[in-house]
Each structure stands twice: as C-alpha cells, then as structure tokens.
Design a protein around this motif. Sequence first.
Motif, PDB file in Angstrom:
ATOM      1  N   SER A   1     -34.468   6.982  19.168  1.00 48.02           N
ATOM      2  CA  SER A   1     -33.426   6.892  20.211  1.00 48.02           C
ATOM      3  C   SER A   1     -32.042   7.163  19.607  1.00 48.02           C
ATOM      4  O   SER A   1     -31.238   7.910  20.174  1.00 48.02           O
ATOM      5  N   SER A   2     -31.777   6.561  18.437  1.00 47.19           N
ATOM      6  CA  SER A   2     -30.494   6.816  17.758  1.00 47.19           C
ATOM      7  C   SER A   2     -30.399   8.269  17.313  1.00 47.19           C
ATOM      8  O   SER A   2     -29.335   8.894  17.398  1.00 47.19           O
TER       9      SER A   2
ATOM     10  N   ASP B   1     -34.921   5.888  13.535  1.00 47.39           N
ATOM     11  CA  ASP B   1     -35.077   5.456  14.923  1.00 47.39           C
ATOM     12  C   ASP B   1     -34.866   6.653  15.865  1.00 47.39           C
ATOM     13  O   ASP B   1     -33.799   7.273  15.866  1.00 47.39           O
TER      14      ASP B   1
ATOM     15  N   LYS C   1     -29.487  10.591  20.214  1.00 44.79           N
ATOM     16  CA  LYS C   1     -28.055  10.499  20.552  1.00 44.79           C
ATOM     17  C   LYS C   1     -27.219  11.322  19.567  1.00 44.79           C
ATOM     18  O   LYS C   1     -26.294  12.029  19.952  1.00 44.79           O
ATOM     19  N   ARG C   2     -27.569  11.220  18.300  1.00 42.72           N
ATOM     20  CA  ARG C   2     -26.807  11.971  17.292  1.00 42.72           C
ATOM     21  C   ARG C   2     -27.063  13.471  17.402  1.00 42.72           C
ATOM     22  O   ARG C   2     -26.164  14.281  17.167  1.00 42.72           O
TER      23      ARG C   2
ATOM     24  N   PRO D   1     -31.128   9.183  11.301  1.00 44.38           N
ATOM     25  CA  PRO D   1     -31.836   7.894  11.204  1.00 44.38           C
ATOM     26  C   PRO D   1     -33.306   8.029  11.609  1.00 44.38           C
ATOM     27  O   PRO D   1     -33.693   8.989  12.291  1.00 44.38           O
TER      28      PRO D   1
END
Length: 659
Positions: free
Chosen positions: A631-632, A629, A635-636, A627
């Motif tokens: 921050s996302s 974004d 995490k991934r 993604p």
Amino acid sequence: MKQCIKVWTEVFFLQDSVAKPHVIVAGAATWSIKIHNGSNEALSQYKMNITSIAPLLEKLAKTSDVYWVLQDPVYEDLLSENRKMITNEKIDAYNEAAVSILNSSTRNSKSNVKMFSVSKLIAQETIMESLDGLHLPESSRETSAMILMNVYCNKILKPVDGSCCQPQPPLTLIQKLAACFFTLSIIGYLIFYIIHRNTHRKNKSCTDLESGEEKKNIINPPVSPLEILLQSFCKLGLIMAYFYMCDRANLFMKENKFYTHSTFFIPIIYILVLGVFYNENTKETKVLNREQTDEWKGWMQLVILIYHISGASTFLPVYMHIRVLVAAYLFQTGYGHFSYFWIKGDFGIHRVCQVLFRLNFLVVVLCIVMDRPYQFYYFVPLVTVWFMVIYVTLALWPQIIQKKANGNCFWHFGLLLKLAALLLCICFLAYSQGAFEKIFSLWPFSKCFELKGNVYEWWFRWRLDRYVVFHGMLFAFIYLALQKRQILSEGKGEPLFSNKVSNFLLFISVVSFLTYSIWASSCKNKAECNELHPSVSVVQILAFILIRNIPGYARSVYSSFFAWFGRISLELFICQYHIWLAADTRGILVLIPGNPMLNIIVSTFIFVCVAHEISQITNDLAQIIIPKDNSSLLKRLACIAAFFCGLLILSSIQDKSRH
C-alpha cells in the motif's frame, strides 16, 4: 582603426547585417614602438588611443566576436639595427596597458572584448625559429589561426570530441530546479545534523543516571529514515555539482584520445596481475556463484574502461572482443533474473521496483543534471528493457516456476514454449525495423528511446545483442535442470563432470574460445562483424564459463580485487561518461594539465570513490523509497509517476523553446 570600428557600429544600428563582420581580430603596439623609437610619450599616446576606441569595441562586441590580440614577444638577438628599440620590456608595457584599459571599459560588468593571449604563449615557444627575430614562423601563425577558428566555429558546429573552446551551455529550467532541490537538501541536512547533535549532547549528559542498556541506546540512537534520506541527497548534490563542473562548466580541460597498443595492453597486464594477486576462497562452489559473477563483472568493467579511455575502438580486433564483454553482461542479466524468478517465484511489484530503481536511479539524475536524453546512457535502457522482457515472459500465465515444475516434463515443455515464443518475437523485431520503430516511437516511449529525434540508435544497440539474453535464460534453465537432477558435481575441488567428460568439454571450450578470437581478428570491417556478432558471441561466453567452472579448484577461488569492482560495475560504467572521460566520452578529463600520468591517477581515484559512494547512496535510497509494504509502495509509485509526468511536460516545453 577607430574610424573603421565606428562605421561597423553604425552599420549595426542601420541593421545592415551583410556589411558588419561576425569576428573582429585587432591589435597594435609594435609599430608604435618602432616609429617613436620606444619613447615614453608614445606609450602615453597609445593609452589615450586605446581609451578612445574601448567604448566602440565594447559596443561592437555585443553583436560580434571581438578579440584584442596581445603583441608577441621578439627574439632581440636577431633584430636588425632599425628594430632594436622593439624590446620585450616595451611590448609587455604596451600589453599591460591594453589589458587594463579594455578590461575596465565597463564599470558594472565584465568586458565583452576578449583578450587573445594564446598567440603570445605560442610565440614564446617558437620565436627562436624566427628568421628576423620579429616575425613568427608559419607554423605559429597557423596554430593561432586554428585556435581562433575553434573559438568561433565550435559554438556553431558543437563537435562531439575533446576539442577546446566549446562554450558552456545555458542552464535549462529542469537543471535550475534540480540545483534548487539539491541546495535545499544540503541546507536541510545541515539543519537536521545541528539539531540532532544538540539533542544527542543533552541525552549524553543524562547517561550517568541510566542503566547500562538504556545508556547504550541513548548514546547510539538508531538512524532515522529522514536522516538517511537527507544525508543521501546532500551527498548526491555535492557529487552532481562535481559532475557538472567536470563536463559542463568548462572549468577543467579536456583532451582527445589517441590510440596506441601500449596504452591499451599495458594497463590490462597491470590489472590482471593485481587481480591474480588478491585471490580468496569462495563461500560456495556452485557454477556462477555470487563471488564469481562479481569477479566476472569486475574484470570486464575494468577492461571496458581501459578500452574507452585509450580510444581502442579504432582497432577492430579489440572492438570485437569488447563487444563480447558487453554481450556477457547481458548474458548475466538473462541468467541472473531467470534464475531468481525460476527458483523464488517472486513476481511481486516490490521486486520489480527494486530492480528498476537500482538500474535507473543514477541515470535519471544525470539526465536531469547533465541535460542528456535517457538513451544517451544506452546500456541502462538496454538492461532495463531486457529485465522487463524476462519478467513479462515468466510472469504471464501460466506462471511456471521450479516448485511447480518439480521435475515434471510437461511444465518444462511449457516453459520451453514460452522461450520459443520469446525467440520468435526477437527475430521478428530484429528483421522488421519499421515495426520496431513504430513501437518505440509511441509516446511516452519516444521520450526514453529517441536520440537526435529518432530511435535508430536504440534499434541498432538492441539488435547488436538481441539473442544473448535469451541465451542466458536458456543456459540458466538447462543448468538448474541438471543441478536438480544431481548430474553436476559441485563439491569443493571436484570437477563439474566425470574426468573424461570434463577434459573433453575443456578441450572443446579452449578451441572454441581461440577460434572466435581468430575470427574476430580477421574481420574486414565493423559492419560485417556486427552482422555475425549476435549469433556467435555466445560461443566465447559459454567457452569462458566452462573453462572457469569445470575444474573444481578454479571454481573454488575468486579474485576479491575484481569482485569489489564488480559490485559497483554499473556505477563505474555510467560515471565514466562525465568524471573520468569528458565531452560525453569523446575526450579525456584533465584535472592536472601537463602531467598525464599524475592526472590519470588522480582522476581515476576520484572516479572510483564517487562510483562507490553513489552505489551506497542508491542502496540506501532503495530501502527507503521502495518499501516492502504494498500500500505504501503504490502511493510512492503514484508520486513517482506524477514526478515523471511533470518532467515530461517540462521537457516538452523546453524542447519547444529551443526550437
């Protein structure tokens, strides 16, 4: 025979491994027919005898390779009077009796005794050459013996070609987990599809009460990311099952390659005619515009595919020209990524992850499904490492981009210093094999770059085209600088330079192009050619670029046929390993035995469709898994890192269990 087999089974229980044979080849029938004059009583006695030795053969087959040879047919017209009772009808009856009894000797599982029926098939083709109608010619016996030796020896030697009789490798733990994942994905997508279809029907029944725009939104609801994810993994699971069946499950035949000039050059003429036929105008007329680079990748990839399937690597002039095509791909890597970072100045993590995902997704999946090391698909590690080298070179302080430089010679000089430092690093690693191997032998790099326990193959591949990415970056810098100063004429139909300069450069380019081809054709051996290739390959690449771009009319058109293949060139290069070629590229996949032309048409059609579908799947998954974004994305990335750590741990456990 019974007594002999009984002794061998007892030897096994006494653990006398010296006395017990590893391979037993047995068979009987012809003498029984002759001695008893082909009587029915003899056939009944034969069935009783086979029944009595079947359990012993089955017991022996648990530790040794046991083959029951079916009796060969005879040529009845040539048989002497005292052999006239040996008819093909009688032989077939005896063979059927042996097959039915030995195959039913175990009730709950398949018999371990193997039926060696291929000698019978060989005999059917060669018995007419027999001198007495009974004994086969020497060539037939040699062929049968060779097949028997293949069956036994290929399990031990594991030849890396298209030889037959290679046993199916056992599934590893990672492969089993991958199979479970894809199975769950297929089931999940089917459940999702059924639920979604029922919901869609209910919504459709209410559309008569809605207004026009609302009705349209209900009838065609947006596709959710979860649906795209499940659908992509469902299709990928089915495709990976096809990969496994083609090159691991021994379901389809393989054949070896045999090079002839016609098998290489005739298909090339065909694709060139098709490429020229599908001409279209380009959207832009800049040097190396998107349509042109896609076209370039496309025709190069098609030539490389023909090179691989025809086995043309044995012909040195062709080998050297193909090496230039591989170098040209890496040249485009240097040119394309440098141009993007220089113009856009986008050094964000999203861009890096997108590129790495698109380059490596298919290869990582194949490493898991096909149980192959990452370095086995050598070109992907090569372009991945070079992308990271370009990124680090330009992203490190000071970040010099076109907007910042803006015609300032000081910043241009700074960038040239960066490129000079990169060239020095390349030269150092190229001539210091020890330092190179130390770097890439460190964990976890070793897991990615080792092949057969060392990184020599990786060093050889990297060193073979060590300068061409640098050449691509330097060409991009010079071209963009000339473009910024408006020295180039890139209008539709206009030559790139003035007429005199354009004609002079075209003449030099054609001469350089032909000179390289003459040199490549006169090379004495691969070692000598490979030593000079890194320094001289850029000559033919630059010559081609100038010939293709200096004339305005040539720059304004492109082949849509080649460009279509160019957009899936990476998938074509990787997929060929298992579903077009076979035996890990050493052989050719045979879907339709006995008809080479039809086989190549069918397998090629499936291969191209699969490559196109995988390209679409990769693009869809890249949008979801990577993604925008940050921050996302972080995490991934943490989840992906955990996945690879788990994969490395499982791989280490697997390696220990193998040893």
